[in-house]
Design an enzyme around this catalytic site. Structure first.
Site, PDB file in Angstrom:
ATOM      1  N   SER A  10     -61.289 -19.604  20.712  1.00 63.28           N
ATOM      2  CA  SER A  10     -60.405 -18.453  20.568  1.00 63.28           C
ATOM      3  C   SER A  10     -59.788 -18.168  21.930  1.00 63.28           C
ATOM      4  CB  SER A  10     -61.191 -17.243  20.074  1.00 63.28           C
ATOM      5  OG  SER A  10     -60.347 -16.118  19.896  1.00 63.28           O
ATOM      6  N   LYS A  36     -57.309 -21.413  18.396  1.00 63.15           N
ATOM      7  CA  LYS A  36     -56.959 -20.133  17.772  1.00 63.15           C
ATOM      8  C   LYS A  36     -56.375 -19.265  18.875  1.00 63.15           C
ATOM      9  CE  LYS A  36     -59.760 -16.166  16.434  1.00 63.15           C
ATOM     10  NZ  LYS A  36     -60.847 -15.692  15.525  1.00 63.15           N
ATOM     11  N   LYS A  76     -54.737 -15.598  19.993  1.00 63.03           N
ATOM     12  CA  LYS A  76     -54.583 -14.184  19.682  1.00 63.03           C
ATOM     13  C   LYS A  76     -53.099 -13.820  19.809  1.00 63.03           C
ATOM     14  CE  LYS A  76     -58.961 -13.078  19.178  1.00 63.03           C
ATOM     15  NZ  LYS A  76     -59.520 -12.511  17.938  1.00 63.03           N
ATOM     16  N   ASP A  88     -54.604 -15.279  15.368  1.00 54.49           N
ATOM     17  CA  ASP A  88     -55.386 -14.114  14.942  1.00 54.49           C
ATOM     18  C   ASP A  88     -54.718 -12.847  15.467  1.00 54.49           C
ATOM     19  OD1 ASP A  88     -58.925 -13.118  15.284  1.00 54.49           O
ATOM     20  OD2 ASP A  88     -57.229 -12.191  14.247  1.00 54.49           O
ATOM     21  N   GLU A  96     -54.844 -15.081  10.813  1.00 52.78           N
ATOM     22  CA  GLU A  96     -56.056 -14.294  10.594  1.00 52.78           C
ATOM     23  C   GLU A  96     -55.758 -12.804  10.722  1.00 52.78           C
ATOM     24  OE1 GLU A  96     -60.423 -14.025  12.851  1.00 52.78           O
ATOM     25  OE2 GLU A  96     -59.208 -15.852  13.022  1.00 52.78           O
ATOM     26  N   ASP A 112     -60.640 -11.433   8.143  1.00 53.62           N
ATOM     27  CA  ASP A 112     -61.792 -11.286   9.044  1.00 53.62           C
ATOM     28  C   ASP A 112     -62.312  -9.865   8.890  1.00 53.62           C
ATOM     29  OD1 ASP A 112     -62.151 -11.620  12.747  1.00 53.62           O
ATOM     30  OD2 ASP A 112     -63.453 -10.740  11.224  1.00 53.62           O
ATOM     31  N   LYS A 166     -68.449 -13.783   9.366  1.00 61.96           N
ATOM     32  CA  LYS A 166     -69.199 -13.330  10.537  1.00 61.96           C
ATOM     33  C   LYS A 166     -70.451 -12.615  10.054  1.00 61.96           C
ATOM     34  CE  LYS A 166     -65.303 -12.646  13.720  1.00 61.96           C
ATOM     35  NZ  LYS A 166     -64.407 -11.619  14.330  1.00 61.96           N
ATOM     36  N   GLY A 193     -66.622 -15.794  15.463  1.00 59.66           N
ATOM     37  CA  GLY A 193     -67.458 -15.508  16.622  1.00 59.66           C
ATOM     38  C   GLY A 193     -67.262 -14.086  17.106  1.00 59.66           C
TER      39      GLY A 193
HETATM   40  C1  NPQ Z   1     -62.152 -12.179  16.108  1.00 61.18           C
HETATM   41  N1  NPQ Z   1     -63.644 -12.880  17.921  1.00 61.18           N
HETATM   42  O1  NPQ Z   1     -62.206 -13.268  15.577  1.00 61.18           O
HETATM   43  C2  NPQ Z   1     -63.086 -11.771  17.199  1.00 61.18           C
HETATM   44  C3  NPQ Z   1     -62.468 -10.724  18.068  1.00 61.18           C
HETATM   45  C4  NPQ Z   1     -63.272 -10.213  19.244  1.00 61.18           C
HETATM   46  C5  NPQ Z   1     -63.848 -14.898  19.184  1.00 61.18           C
HETATM   47  O2  NPQ Z   1     -61.833 -13.881  18.674  1.00 61.18           O
HETATM   48  C6  NPQ Z   1     -66.551  -8.372  22.571  1.00 61.18           C
HETATM   49  C7  NPQ Z   1     -67.226  -8.572  21.422  1.00 61.18           C
HETATM   50  C8  NPQ Z   1     -65.241  -8.675  22.600  1.00 61.18           C
HETATM   51  C9  NPQ Z   1     -66.593  -9.101  20.292  1.00 61.18           C
HETATM   52  C10 NPQ Z   1     -63.241  -9.504  21.484  1.00 61.18           C
HETATM   53  C11 NPQ Z   1     -62.999 -13.827  18.568  1.00 61.18           C
HETATM   54  C12 NPQ Z   1     -64.588  -9.202  21.475  1.00 61.18           C
HETATM   55  C13 NPQ Z   1     -65.249  -9.409  20.320  1.00 61.18           C
HETATM   56  C14 NPQ Z   1     -62.602 -10.008  20.416  1.00 61.18           C
HETATM   57  C15 NPQ Z   1     -64.574  -9.934  19.187  1.00 61.18           C
HETATM   58  O3  NPQ Z   1     -61.349 -11.338  15.687  1.00 61.18           O
HETATM   59 MG    MG Z   2     -60.565 -12.357  13.994  1.00 58.64          MG
END
Ligand code: NPQ
Ligand code: MG
Length: 373
Positions: free
Chosen positions: A140, A166, A168, A194, A219, A244, A268, A296
């Site tokens: 990510s 992926k 953002k 995402d 996403e 998500d 998740k 994640g």
């Molecule tokens: C998602 N995870 O898929 C989340 C978003 C995310 C890997 O993009 C601290 C704890 C900071 C959890 C930032 C990924 C975070 C977090 C982003 C989760 O949307």
């Molecule tokens: Mg996400």
């Protein structure tokens, strides 16, 4: 087994580089590990570990770290500590009277499950029915200041061997960086975006323009509660919609599938209340021909190891956000989870198959909470 005591280990792990999404920029991962001390029916003392993925602030979901500690201290832990013969499969049932708080509940179910599997000398992968010994690893990538910088950062991860990118996105940082990445790395790059709920249906025109980049999926483009609107959007764009934040349980997953609001699901465990509910969503999606992948939450090695086992189930057919520990952390609380040649190995040891290293825990610790107090 009997749960004899719980210790919540609050930790702060600095990120190697700031991670920017549409809702926040993260530089430190604050979370807590659950240490569950149990006694088996034949009198053995077995300890299991779990991880709470709630963020410091309620920006990704309604839960937040101090709230998870408080609901655990006041309601969740007392309920489990009172159970004569506890099993991992009944944790959610014993906590059904507390509404919501899936990440706090998941952390407790995880720790009890780890202890139960260690007591039986069974790996989480075998317990789940894993069909792979390694799983493809995606990464990510946060929002960057420019398209050039996005290409540079993506290039670094591809050089490391990651199997899928992926990116953002948010309004003002979407078409430009996506086009830059596609032009730089070609049409064969497994590439998805995402939005973390940053758009509305009013943005359908822009979201439709993402169709030209043959993305694997987009996403969570719209709000957490917007199932009907995601179904409407799915009828207006070609890029598959992946939910998500919206998927908080198997029931909601069933509704989203029935409404046509999602054609892929990001699973998740923390977001849905635990690995057992995550498996139920896997089974439901598979029965409906819906591909799933493991998302994640910047987990430590404990959650990352458990996610690798979950992603080894047959319905997890797309690379997950199960990156190497070194994606976010210079040091982890366990031996590092290593990404090699685009994959992460599924642990084979008892329980989640990783050991929490006391000296690392000590280094990152910001305090502990013992329950019962
Ligand atoms: C998602 N995870 O898929 C989340 C978003 C995310 C890997 O993009 C601290 C704890 C900071 C959890 C930032 C990924 C975070 C977090 C982003 C989760 O949307
Ligand atoms: Mg996400």
């Amino acid at each position: 087994m009997r749960l004899t005591s719980l210790r919540l280990h609050l930790i702060e792990m600095p990120l190697r580089s700031p991670f920017t999404t549409s809702f926040a920029t993260t530089t430190v991962r604050s979370c807590y590990l659950v240490e569950a001390r149990t006694r088996t029916t034949d009198g053995r003392e077995v300890t299991g570990w779990g991880e709470c993925v709630a963020m410091e602030a309620p920006l990704y979901s309604p839960e937040h770290l101090s709230g998870a500690v408080e609901v655990t201290r006041r309601w969740l832990a007392p309920a489990l500590l009172a159970v004569e013969d506890l099993t991992a499969e009944t944790v959610a049932w014993h906590l059904r009277h507390v509404v919501g708080h899936p990440m706090a509940k998941a952390a407790l179910e995880m720790a009890v499950l780890d202890a139960q599997l260690r007591a039986r000398d069974v790996s989480f992968a075998d317990y789940l029915g894993a069909v792979r010994t390694s799983v493809p690893s995606g990464v990510s990538v946060g929002i960057q200041p420019s398209g050039e910088e996005t290409v540079r950062v993506v290039g670094e991860f591809l050089d490391q061997g990651y199997a899928r990118i992926k990116l953002k996105i948010q309004p003002g940082s979407d078409l430009g960086p996506v086009r830059a990445v596609r032009e730089a790395f070609g049409d064969d790059l497994p590439f998805q975006v995402d939005a973390n709920a940053a758009y509305t249906l009013a943005d359908v025109g822009l979201l439709r323009r993402l169709d030209e980049f043959d993305l694997l999926l987009i996403e969570q483009p719209l709000g957490e509660a917007d199932l009907r609107q995601h179904a409407e959007l799915a009828r207006q764009v070609r890029t598959p919609i992946c939910l998500d934040e919206s998927i908080v349980s198997a029931e909601v997953a069933a509704d989203a599938i029935a409404l046509g609001a999602t054609s892929v699901i990001n699973v998740k465990p923390g977001r849905v209340g635990g690995y057992l509910e995550a498996r139920r969503i896997h089974d439901l999606a598979r029965a409906n021909g819906i591909p799933v992948w493991c998302g994640g939450m910047l987990e430590t090695g404990v959650g990352r190891a458990a996610n690798a086992a979950l992603a080894a189930l047959p319905g997890f057919v797309l690379p997950g956000d199960i990156s190497g520990s070194d994606r976010f952390y210079t040091e982890d609380v366990t031996e590092p989870i290593v990404m090699r040649d685009g994959a992460v190995d599924v642990p084979t040891g008892p329980g989640f198959g990783v050991e929490v290293l006391p000296e690392r825990l000590e280094r990152f610790s910001t305090g502990t909470v013992d329950l019962p107090a």
